[in-house]
Design an enzyme around this catalytic site. Structure first.
Site, PDB file in Angstrom:
ATOM      1  N   CYS A 163       0.865  -1.175   0.000  1.00  0.00           N
ATOM      2  CA  CYS A 163       0.000   0.000   0.000  1.00  0.00           C
ATOM      3  C   CYS A 163       0.906   1.230   0.000  1.00  0.00           C
ATOM      4  O   CYS A 163       1.711   1.410   0.911  1.00  0.00           O
ATOM      5  CB  CYS A 163      -0.869  -0.036   1.263  1.00  0.00           C
ATOM      6  SG  CYS A 163      -1.798   1.469   1.538  1.00  0.00           S
TER       7      CYS A 163
ATOM      8  N   CYS B 246      -2.307  15.307   3.015  1.00  0.00           N
ATOM      9  CA  CYS B 246      -3.478  15.290   2.132  1.00  0.00           C
ATOM     10  C   CYS B 246      -4.314  16.527   2.455  1.00  0.00           C
ATOM     11  O   CYS B 246      -4.373  16.955   3.597  1.00  0.00           O
ATOM     12  CB  CYS B 246      -4.304  14.036   2.387  1.00  0.00           C
ATOM     13  SG  CYS B 246      -5.729  13.879   1.292  1.00  0.00           S
TER      14      CYS B 246
ATOM     15  N   GLY C 230      -2.630  10.467   1.169  1.00  0.00           N
ATOM     16  CA  GLY C 230      -2.771  11.299  -0.017  1.00  0.00           C
ATOM     17  C   GLY C 230      -3.952  10.911  -0.879  1.00  0.00           C
ATOM     18  O   GLY C 230      -4.453   9.798  -0.803  1.00  0.00           O
ATOM     19  N   GLU C 231      -4.394  11.859  -1.667  1.00  0.00           N
ATOM     20  CA  GLU C 231      -5.482  11.612  -2.618  1.00  0.00           C
ATOM     21  C   GLU C 231      -4.833  11.448  -4.001  1.00  0.00           C
ATOM     22  O   GLU C 231      -4.372  12.435  -4.590  1.00  0.00           O
ATOM     23  CB  GLU C 231      -6.461  12.796  -2.581  1.00  0.00           C
ATOM     24  CG  GLU C 231      -7.473  12.853  -3.705  1.00  0.00           C
ATOM     25  CD  GLU C 231      -8.214  11.532  -3.962  1.00  0.00           C
ATOM     26  OE1 GLU C 231      -8.817  10.987  -3.022  1.00  0.00           O
ATOM     27  OE2 GLU C 231      -8.186  11.051  -5.105  1.00  0.00           O
TER      28      GLU C 231
ATOM     29  N   SER D 191      -7.458   4.106  -4.928  1.00  0.00           N
ATOM     30  CA  SER D 191      -8.587   4.521  -4.105  1.00  0.00           C
ATOM     31  C   SER D 191      -8.709   6.047  -4.124  1.00  0.00           C
ATOM     32  O   SER D 191      -7.725   6.766  -3.951  1.00  0.00           O
ATOM     33  CB  SER D 191      -8.364   4.034  -2.669  1.00  0.00           C
ATOM     34  OG  SER D 191      -9.377   4.501  -1.823  1.00  0.00           O
TER      35      SER D 191
ATOM     36  N   SER E 192     -14.085   5.760  -2.137  1.00  0.00           N
ATOM     37  CA  SER E 192     -14.351   5.851  -0.701  1.00  0.00           C
ATOM     38  C   SER E 192     -15.676   6.570  -0.504  1.00  0.00           C
ATOM     39  O   SER E 192     -15.730   7.794  -0.527  1.00  0.00           O
ATOM     40  CB  SER E 192     -13.230   6.624  -0.007  1.00  0.00           C
ATOM     41  OG  SER E 192     -12.005   5.969  -0.225  1.00  0.00           O
ATOM     42  N   LEU E 193     -16.722   5.802  -0.338  1.00  0.00           N
ATOM     43  CA  LEU E 193     -18.057   6.389  -0.255  1.00  0.00           C
ATOM     44  C   LEU E 193     -18.381   6.781   1.195  1.00  0.00           C
ATOM     45  O   LEU E 193     -18.673   7.924   1.494  1.00  0.00           O
ATOM     46  CB  LEU E 193     -19.073   5.369  -0.799  1.00  0.00           C
ATOM     47  CG  LEU E 193     -20.402   5.886  -1.292  1.00  0.00           C
ATOM     48  CD1 LEU E 193     -20.241   7.030  -2.288  1.00  0.00           C
ATOM     49  CD2 LEU E 193     -21.189   4.733  -1.932  1.00  0.00           C
ATOM     50  N   HIS E 194     -18.361   5.816   2.077  1.00  0.00           N
ATOM     51  CA  HIS E 194     -18.482   6.024   3.526  1.00  0.00           C
ATOM     52  C   HIS E 194     -19.817   6.569   4.030  1.00  0.00           C
ATOM     53  O   HIS E 194     -20.047   6.611   5.239  1.00  0.00           O
ATOM     54  CB  HIS E 194     -17.345   6.882   4.077  1.00  0.00           C
ATOM     55  CG  HIS E 194     -15.985   6.327   3.809  1.00  0.00           C
ATOM     56  ND1 HIS E 194     -15.711   4.974   3.837  1.00  0.00           N
ATOM     57  CD2 HIS E 194     -14.812   6.920   3.496  1.00  0.00           C
ATOM     58  CE1 HIS E 194     -14.440   4.775   3.557  1.00  0.00           C
ATOM     59  NE2 HIS E 194     -13.864   5.930   3.337  1.00  0.00           N
TER      60      HIS E 194
ATOM     61  N   ASN F  39     -11.124   2.739  11.886  1.00  0.00           N
ATOM     62  CA  ASN F  39     -10.038   2.772  12.859  1.00  0.00           C
ATOM     63  C   ASN F  39     -10.153   4.046  13.665  1.00  0.00           C
ATOM     64  O   ASN F  39     -10.294   5.130  13.092  1.00  0.00           O
ATOM     65  CB  ASN F  39      -8.685   2.783  12.146  1.00  0.00           C
ATOM     66  CG  ASN F  39      -8.257   1.396  11.739  1.00  0.00           C
ATOM     67  OD1 ASN F  39      -8.216   0.488  12.560  1.00  0.00           O
ATOM     68  ND2 ASN F  39      -7.973   1.232  10.464  1.00  0.00           N
TER      69      ASN F  39
HETATM   70  N1  SAH Z   1      -7.226   9.356  -0.410  1.00  0.00           N
HETATM   71  C1  SAH Z   1      -7.709   8.145  -0.927  1.00  0.00           C
HETATM   72  C2  SAH Z   1      -6.781   6.978  -0.658  1.00  0.00           C
HETATM   73  C3  SAH Z   1      -6.098   6.930   0.658  1.00  0.00           C
HETATM   74  S1  SAH Z   1      -7.093   6.573   2.053  1.00  0.00           S
HETATM   75  C4  SAH Z   1      -9.093   7.854  -0.379  1.00  0.00           C
HETATM   76  O1  SAH Z   1      -9.511   8.548   0.512  1.00  0.00           O
HETATM   77  O2  SAH Z   1      -9.732   6.961  -0.900  1.00  0.00           O
HETATM   78  C5  SAH Z   1      -7.381   4.821   1.889  1.00  0.00           C
HETATM   79  C6  SAH Z   1      -8.677   4.352   2.491  1.00  0.00           C
HETATM   80  O3  SAH Z   1      -8.616   4.383   3.918  1.00  0.00           O
HETATM   81  C7  SAH Z   1      -9.883   5.194   2.096  1.00  0.00           C
HETATM   82  O4  SAH Z   1     -10.977   4.387   1.763  1.00  0.00           O
HETATM   83  C8  SAH Z   1     -10.123   5.969   3.354  1.00  0.00           C
HETATM   84  O5  SAH Z   1     -11.423   6.468   3.401  1.00  0.00           O
HETATM   85  C9  SAH Z   1      -9.798   4.952   4.409  1.00  0.00           C
HETATM   86  N2  SAH Z   1      -9.570   5.471   5.755  1.00  0.00           N
HETATM   87  C10 SAH Z   1      -8.923   6.582   6.122  1.00  0.00           C
HETATM   88  N3  SAH Z   1      -8.931   6.717   7.481  1.00  0.00           N
HETATM   89  C11 SAH Z   1      -9.606   5.660   7.955  1.00  0.00           C
HETATM   90  C12 SAH Z   1      -9.969   5.222   9.264  1.00  0.00           C
HETATM   91  N4  SAH Z   1      -9.652   5.934  10.348  1.00  0.00           N
HETATM   92  N5  SAH Z   1     -10.665   4.081   9.374  1.00  0.00           N
HETATM   93  C13 SAH Z   1     -11.008   3.357   8.284  1.00  0.00           C
HETATM   94  N6  SAH Z   1     -10.700   3.708   7.044  1.00  0.00           N
HETATM   95  C14 SAH Z   1     -10.016   4.842   6.870  1.00  0.00           C
HETATM   96 FE1  SF4 Z   2      -7.045  12.237   2.204  1.00  0.00          FE
HETATM   97 FE2  SF4 Z   2      -8.039   9.789   1.724  1.00  0.00          FE
HETATM   98 FE3  SF4 Z   2      -7.436  10.622   4.227  1.00  0.00          FE
HETATM   99 FE4  SF4 Z   2      -9.516  11.656   2.961  1.00  0.00          FE
HETATM  100  S1  SF4 Z   2      -9.253   9.507   3.571  1.00  0.00           S
HETATM  101  S2  SF4 Z   2      -7.968  12.812   4.147  1.00  0.00           S
HETATM  102  S3  SF4 Z   2      -8.767  11.735   0.882  1.00  0.00           S
HETATM  103  S4  SF4 Z   2      -6.013  10.299   2.559  1.00  0.00           S
END
Ligand code: SAH
Ligand code: SF4
Length: 347
Positions: free
Chosen positions: A105, A112, A159-160, A191, A214-216, A290
């Site tokens: 990964c 970010c 990072g994005e 992602s 990343s929908l959430h 997390n």
């Molecule tokens: N920026 C991109 C890729 C990096 S984050 C994105 O946001 O998709 C990778 C994944 O980890 C994403 O799906 C993000 O939403 C998730 N993520 C970040 N922090 C998290 C946390 N505390 N618990 C669970 N997933 C988390």
């Molecule tokens: Fe950046 Fe992905 Fe974290 Fe959102 S989840 S702050 S886009 S790294």
């Protein structure tokens, strides 16, 4: 003035640079091969003349990440690396061992700027973009450290990726090119937090990678609360881009969904999510949230998570529940960097 990074060059650019130096363009092949191994000096390129090695060193920077921290899980062997890139920028990568091979990964930016409320990576904002070579370095040096081949790559670290579009695209071409480390695009997942315009741009690149979104949250109110990007690209706009991506590439999308207690794990939200995905080829990856110290968001209870999953399945949605790897090391990406920076502040 800093020198250009040689690992960030495409094969064509490397050939071009050699021609400009008065060298034969065919030397690009063997040099590129070297650049896809964890060499720390041009002098290791022993099949090239000493003179050429010296000229390359004069003209180019050979990036070498320094290993600042390494944590290995006693539970499942997951390894977390904290690298120091140029100018002291800290970057994390994680090596995961699955049955279908070793997966790295990688981070795509130092920090970010998307500001998701549950994420440790975004707490300090964006410092800078990583170059294509620095993203590649994370794969090369993780492979060196574990002494085994890397089979898969996920762009899910700090990072994005689509906020660093050009470098990430270059990395995808570099890492999958037959002349180098050659990890097939079908073994790569990217992602994104949902930059709809960039998803559409990516669709046109004709890549075979897997897109994870990343929908959430399935509704704009909840998603606005946890992901500021939703204010620029609300759910309808994002889903429209996802549809376009599938129609153009034929690649199914995977939707990431971290269940947050009382925010995104309510039964009506599972129904709403199922409705959103009806008729769309793809699947949902439920993730246990997390806990991040600075965030008030809490993970869902086991019961709420199970109920959520059941509602999706009852509605015909394909669901996987992501196993939590490395539960005994700083689990969520971004946390190790964050903690190291904090310790640095206290010194
Ligand atoms: N920026 C991109 C890729 C990096 S984050 C994105 O946001 O998709 C990778 C994944 O980890 C994403 O799906 C993000 O939403 C998730 N993520 C970040 N922090 C998290 C946390 N505390 N618990 C669970 N997933 C988390
Ligand atoms: Fe950046 Fe992905 Fe974290 Fe959102 S989840 S702050 S886009 S790294």
């Amino acid at each position: 003035m800093s020198k250009p990074q040689i690992k960030a060059l495409s094969a064509d650019e490397l050939r071009q640079a050699l021609v400009e130096m008065g060298e034969k363009p065919f030397r690009a092949g063997p040099i590129l091969k070297w650049l896809h191994t964890p060499v720390v000096s041009f002098d290791e390129m022993t099949d090239q003349s000493k003179a050429l090695r010296a000229r390359l060193a004069e003209r180019f920077e050979l990036t070498v990440p320094g290993l600042v921290r390494r944590q290995q899980s006693k539970v499942d062997g997951t390894v977390k690396y904290l690298w120091q890139m140029r100018e002291g920028d800290l970057v994390e990568s994680v090596l995961m061992r699955y049955e279908h091979g070793n997966t790295v990964c990688v981070s795509t930016q130092v920090g970010c700027r998307m500001g998701c409320k549950f994420c440790a990576s975004g707490l300090l904002g964006l410092r800078r973009n990583l170059s294509a070579g620095e993203i590649l370095d994370q794969v090369l040096f993780a492979q060196k450290d574990c002494g085994q081949k890397i089979h898969n790559i996920v762009l899910m670290g700090t990072g994005e990726p689509l906020d660093n579009y050009e470098n990430v695209l270059k990395f995808l071409h570099l890492v999958s090119s037959p002349g180098g480390i050659h990890i097939g695009q079908r073994h790569i997942s990217l992602s994104t937090s949902g930059l709809a315009d960039k998803i559409e741009k990516l669709a046109a690149e004709n890549l075979q990678i897997t897109l994870s979104v990343s929908l959430h949250a399935p509704d704009n109110d909840s998603r606005n609360r946890i992901m500021p990007v939703n204010r620029s690209f609300p759910i309808e706009r994002l889903m429209q881009a996802c549809r376009y991506y599938f129609d153009t590439t034929g690649r199914r999308i995977s939707y990431e969904y971290a269940m947050a207690h009382g925010v995104s794990d309510r039964p009506w939200q599972a129904e709403r999510l199922a409705a959103l995905l009806r008729g769309r080829p793809g699947h949902v990856n439920l993730i246990p949230l997390n806990r991040v110290k600075e965030s008030p968001l809490q993970p869902s209870s086991r019961e709420a998570a199970r109920r959520f999953q059941q509602i999706l399945e009852k509605n015909g949605v394909t669901v996987t529940v992501r196993r939590r790897l490395g539960p005994d090391i700083d689990a969520a990406c971004g946390q190790l960097r964050r903690r190291t920076l904090e310790e640095g502040d206290r010194k």
